[in-house]
Scaffold this motif. Structure first.
Motif, PDB file in Angstrom:
ATOM      1  N   ARG A 185       0.965  -1.133  -0.091  1.00  0.00           N
ATOM      2  CA  ARG A 185      -0.057  -0.062  -0.119  1.00  0.00           C
ATOM      3  C   ARG A 185       0.816   1.110  -0.116  1.00  0.00           C
ATOM      4  N   ASP A 186       2.050   1.337   0.863  1.00  0.00           N
ATOM      5  CA  ASP A 186       2.672   2.404   0.586  1.00  0.00           C
ATOM      6  C   ASP A 186       3.620   2.652  -0.413  1.00  0.00           C
ATOM      7  N   GLU A 187       3.959   1.503  -0.945  1.00  0.00           N
ATOM      8  CA  GLU A 187       4.824   1.485  -2.403  1.00  0.00           C
ATOM      9  C   GLU A 187       3.853   2.143  -3.447  1.00  0.00           C
ATOM     10  N   ILE A 188       2.472   1.967  -3.386  1.00  0.00           N
ATOM     11  CA  ILE A 188       1.560   2.232  -4.498  1.00  0.00           C
ATOM     12  C   ILE A 188       1.670   3.833  -4.087  1.00  0.00           C
ATOM     13  N   LYS A 189       1.329   4.371  -2.942  1.00  0.00           N
ATOM     14  CA  LYS A 189       1.176   5.648  -2.574  1.00  0.00           C
ATOM     15  C   LYS A 189       2.367   6.287  -3.136  1.00  0.00           C
ATOM     16  N   ARG A 190       3.622   5.677  -2.866  1.00  0.00           N
ATOM     17  CA  ARG A 190       5.116   6.420  -3.219  1.00  0.00           C
ATOM     18  C   ARG A 190       4.759   6.864  -4.840  1.00  0.00           C
ATOM     19  N   HIS A 191       4.490   5.778  -5.384  1.00  0.00           N
ATOM     20  CA  HIS A 191       4.350   5.788  -6.983  1.00  0.00           C
ATOM     21  C   HIS A 191       3.361   6.803  -7.267  1.00  0.00           C
ATOM     22  N   ALA A 192       2.332   6.790  -6.347  1.00  0.00           N
ATOM     23  CA  ALA A 192       1.226   7.848  -6.961  1.00  0.00           C
ATOM     24  C   ALA A 192       1.753   9.188  -6.835  1.00  0.00           C
ATOM     25  N   TRP A 193       2.441   9.512  -5.744  1.00  0.00           N
ATOM     26  CA  TRP A 193       2.794  10.886  -5.448  1.00  0.00           C
ATOM     27  C   TRP A 193       3.830  11.270  -6.538  1.00  0.00           C
ATOM     28  N   LEU A 201      -3.742  -3.981  -8.335  1.00  0.00           N
ATOM     29  CA  LEU A 201      -3.916  -2.936  -7.403  1.00  0.00           C
ATOM     30  C   LEU A 201      -5.156  -2.801  -6.577  1.00  0.00           C
ATOM     31  N   TYR A 202      -6.134  -3.632  -7.086  1.00  0.00           N
ATOM     32  CA  TYR A 202      -7.597  -3.670  -6.580  1.00  0.00           C
ATOM     33  C   TYR A 202      -7.641  -4.608  -5.199  1.00  0.00           C
ATOM     34  N   ARG A 203      -6.527  -5.165  -5.083  1.00  0.00           N
ATOM     35  CA  ARG A 203      -6.426  -5.855  -3.514  1.00  0.00           C
ATOM     36  C   ARG A 203      -6.039  -4.970  -2.632  1.00  0.00           C
ATOM     37  N   TYR A 204      -5.382  -3.976  -3.077  1.00  0.00           N
ATOM     38  CA  TYR A 204      -5.049  -2.713  -1.890  1.00  0.00           C
ATOM     39  C   TYR A 204      -5.879  -1.472  -1.837  1.00  0.00           C
ATOM     40  N   TYR A 205      -6.579  -1.045  -2.979  1.00  0.00           N
ATOM     41  CA  TYR A 205      -7.498  -0.259  -2.997  1.00  0.00           C
ATOM     42  C   TYR A 205      -8.426  -0.436  -3.825  1.00  0.00           C
ATOM     43  N   ALA A 206      -9.908  -0.028  -3.312  1.00  0.00           N
ATOM     44  CA  ALA A 206     -11.039  -0.512  -3.962  1.00  0.00           C
ATOM     45  C   ALA A 206     -10.851   0.327  -5.262  1.00  0.00           C
ATOM     46  N   ALA A 219      -1.294   2.903 -14.773  1.00  0.00           N
ATOM     47  CA  ALA A 219       0.134   3.363 -14.990  1.00  0.00           C
ATOM     48  C   ALA A 219       0.783   3.001 -13.710  1.00  0.00           C
ATOM     49  N   ILE A 220       0.511   3.051 -12.615  1.00  0.00           N
ATOM     50  CA  ILE A 220       1.283   2.849 -11.240  1.00  0.00           C
ATOM     51  C   ILE A 220       1.569   1.374 -11.019  1.00  0.00           C
ATOM     52  N   ALA A 221       0.419   0.670 -11.577  1.00  0.00           N
ATOM     53  CA  ALA A 221       0.795  -1.034 -11.580  1.00  0.00           C
ATOM     54  C   ALA A 221       2.014  -1.224 -12.447  1.00  0.00           C
ATOM     55  N   LYS A 222       1.909  -0.662 -13.736  1.00  0.00           N
ATOM     56  CA  LYS A 222       3.148  -0.851 -14.716  1.00  0.00           C
ATOM     57  C   LYS A 222       4.292  -0.559 -14.188  1.00  0.00           C
ATOM     58  N   GLU A 223       4.473   0.550 -13.580  1.00  0.00           N
ATOM     59  CA  GLU A 223       5.573   1.197 -13.076  1.00  0.00           C
ATOM     60  C   GLU A 223       6.121   0.180 -11.615  1.00  0.00           C
ATOM     61  N   MET A 224       5.431  -0.490 -11.250  1.00  0.00           N
ATOM     62  CA  MET A 224       5.494  -1.620 -10.123  1.00  0.00           C
ATOM     63  C   MET A 224       5.881  -2.859 -10.504  1.00  0.00           C
ATOM     64  N   GLY A 225       5.630  -3.024 -12.152  1.00  0.00           N
ATOM     65  CA  GLY A 225       5.842  -4.350 -12.630  1.00  0.00           C
ATOM     66  C   GLY A 225       4.797  -5.319 -12.117  1.00  0.00           C
ATOM     67  N   MET A 226       3.739  -4.670 -11.841  1.00  0.00           N
ATOM     68  CA  MET A 226       2.428  -5.670 -11.673  1.00  0.00           C
ATOM     69  C   MET A 226       1.235  -5.259 -12.847  1.00  0.00           C
ATOM     70  N   SER A 227       0.435  -6.255 -12.777  1.00  0.00           N
ATOM     71  CA  SER A 227      -1.013  -6.083 -13.832  1.00  0.00           C
ATOM     72  C   SER A 227      -1.687  -5.111 -13.159  1.00  0.00           C
ATOM     73  N   GLY A 228      -2.455  -4.301 -14.004  1.00  0.00           N
ATOM     74  CA  GLY A 228      -3.608  -3.371 -13.403  1.00  0.00           C
ATOM     75  C   GLY A 228      -4.242  -3.664 -12.220  1.00  0.00           C
ATOM     76  N   PRO A 229      -5.081  -4.741 -12.622  1.00  0.00           N
ATOM     77  CA  PRO A 229      -6.187  -5.386 -11.473  1.00  0.00           C
ATOM     78  C   PRO A 229      -5.513  -5.778 -10.361  1.00  0.00           C
ATOM     79  N   GLU A 257     -10.721   5.820  -3.811  1.00  0.00           N
ATOM     80  CA  GLU A 257      -9.975   5.492  -2.416  1.00  0.00           C
ATOM     81  C   GLU A 257      -8.476   5.825  -2.303  1.00  0.00           C
ATOM     82  N   LEU A 258      -7.941   5.666  -3.471  1.00  0.00           N
ATOM     83  CA  LEU A 258      -6.572   5.785  -3.435  1.00  0.00           C
ATOM     84  C   LEU A 258      -6.345   7.404  -2.971  1.00  0.00           C
TER      85      LEU A 258
END
Lengths: 215, 215
Positions: free
Chosen positions: A17-25, A52-57, A40-50, A61-62
DNA sequence: TGTACATCAGTGAACGCGCGTTCACTGATGTAC
DNA sequence: TGTACATCAGTGAACGCGCGTTCACTGATGTAC
């Protein structure tokens, strides 16, 4: 910002969750709030888009989490300054430096409202925390008589205001302090000073100098 | 806002350009600048998307036109008030009413900067027009001696500043006026006052009252 | 200590959408002789 | 006044892109006995 958790799975969740926020900022810093994209955040983190829905609804919410963190951060900075003993001029400097250190974080809170977004309850509570410190630095509510016509400026529909016997000069000074800080910073951050060669820090100091507790 | 032209074809062009801007403002008013979409405007006008490219080279050129019109509108309002003779308090009221009459128009100019956008030369000229009026209402440059340390606040890299012998108290009052107006309006328009029940109009009047020409 | 089961992080495909912008074109409007 | 031509507004198809979000799923991680 980071919630401390024993459970290893929960611990991992909090980290992500924190890493997501860091990339969001980071993303907000480069393209603004409106361009904030979960994909875009997901891509930057090397993950697939969906994922992130495990972490923010969802996107909203993000954004809420980011806004909360921004308020929290400012409240902490202001509180720390007050705890260490500060003047109005110094406090204005603290707020300004906080804003300059991450302009988009400031703008997320005090800039153009995100269309369609409305802040939840707990966020206004943090905002009140900030105002409470300002009030103390500007002289506090104690031993002050109400005054006219400033009384009219403030309605009484909020706790920190309702807790006061009536609007006092200190309340009004705090309000002036707040609006003047906003005035200088909003113009400075939007770049309206640069072509004029204005020293915004000095201007800000001048603007709030007279608003001390007068003790 | 509308350029007057004899040629019937050019006349029609100007009309359509205006209609596009009208729809653009409407769209901005409901969803903000970032949601501004050429395709959406075209659909609203009953035209196909690409048709608008006959009138504006692209999205950026359209936004530029909107920003220019917004500055122009404010400059006219401020000028008119000054022409009719006004005080600092009254002028602040004029600016506030202008902002409230179309909050997004105000925010397009003074809110969070549009990411990646930079204003062309002629727009800063209109902005200077506004500042010139403020300067006059706050006492004008005539018969005033420079003062310290306000001198440091203002650099001299802009015409209206360079035209002055040196920063004067009036210049500083105008600057204070401008930032205080911005402070109150940016907080009011972002909705930060509503939960506190503050009378922004009264607050604004109090904030600028002391900044008159002192004659 | 080892096995059976539940939990849950992350994937990939898919849905439907809208965006800005280009291009070759049709057809109406104005202009010149 | 009438005809030939140039101008230009607007269309529709297409390109490539990214978005938020859902869904059924795989596979790893933790938990209970």
């Amino acid at each position: 910002m980071t919630e401390t958790v024993r459970n290893p799975r929960e611990r991992y969740r909090a980290q992500v969750r924190d890493e997501i926020k860091r990339h969001a900022w980071q993303q907000i810093a480069s393209t603004g709030v409106t361009a904030l994209s979960i994909n875009a955040i997901a891509k930057e983190m090397g993950m697939s888009g969906p994922a992130l829905y495990r972490y923010y609804a969802g996107r909203d919410e993000l954004i809420t989490a980011l806004i909360r963190d921004a308020y929290r951060s400012l409240a902490d900075a202001v509180r720390a300054a007050h705890g260490a003993g500060t003047t109005v001029v110094a406090l204005a400097g603290v707020i300004r430096r906080w804003a300059l250190s991450d302009p988009h974080r400031y703008l997320l809170i005090y800039g153009t409202p995100v269309p369609g977004y409305h802040a939840p309850e707990d966020i206004t509570a943090i905002s009140d925390e900030i105002l409470a410190v300002l009030l103390q630095v500007c002289g506090g509510p104690a031993d002050e008589a109400p005054r006219t016509p400033f009384d009219l400026v403030l309605g009484m529909n909020r706790q920190w205001a309702a807790a006061l016997p009536a609007p006092t000069p200190a309340v009004h000074r705090a309000l002036s302090f707040w609006t003047r800080v906003q005035g200088v910073l909003s113009l400075e951050l939007a770049g309206h000073f640069t072509p004029m060669g204005i020293d915004a820090g000095l201007l800000l100091a001048e603007e709030v100098a007279e608003l001390g507790s007068e003790r």
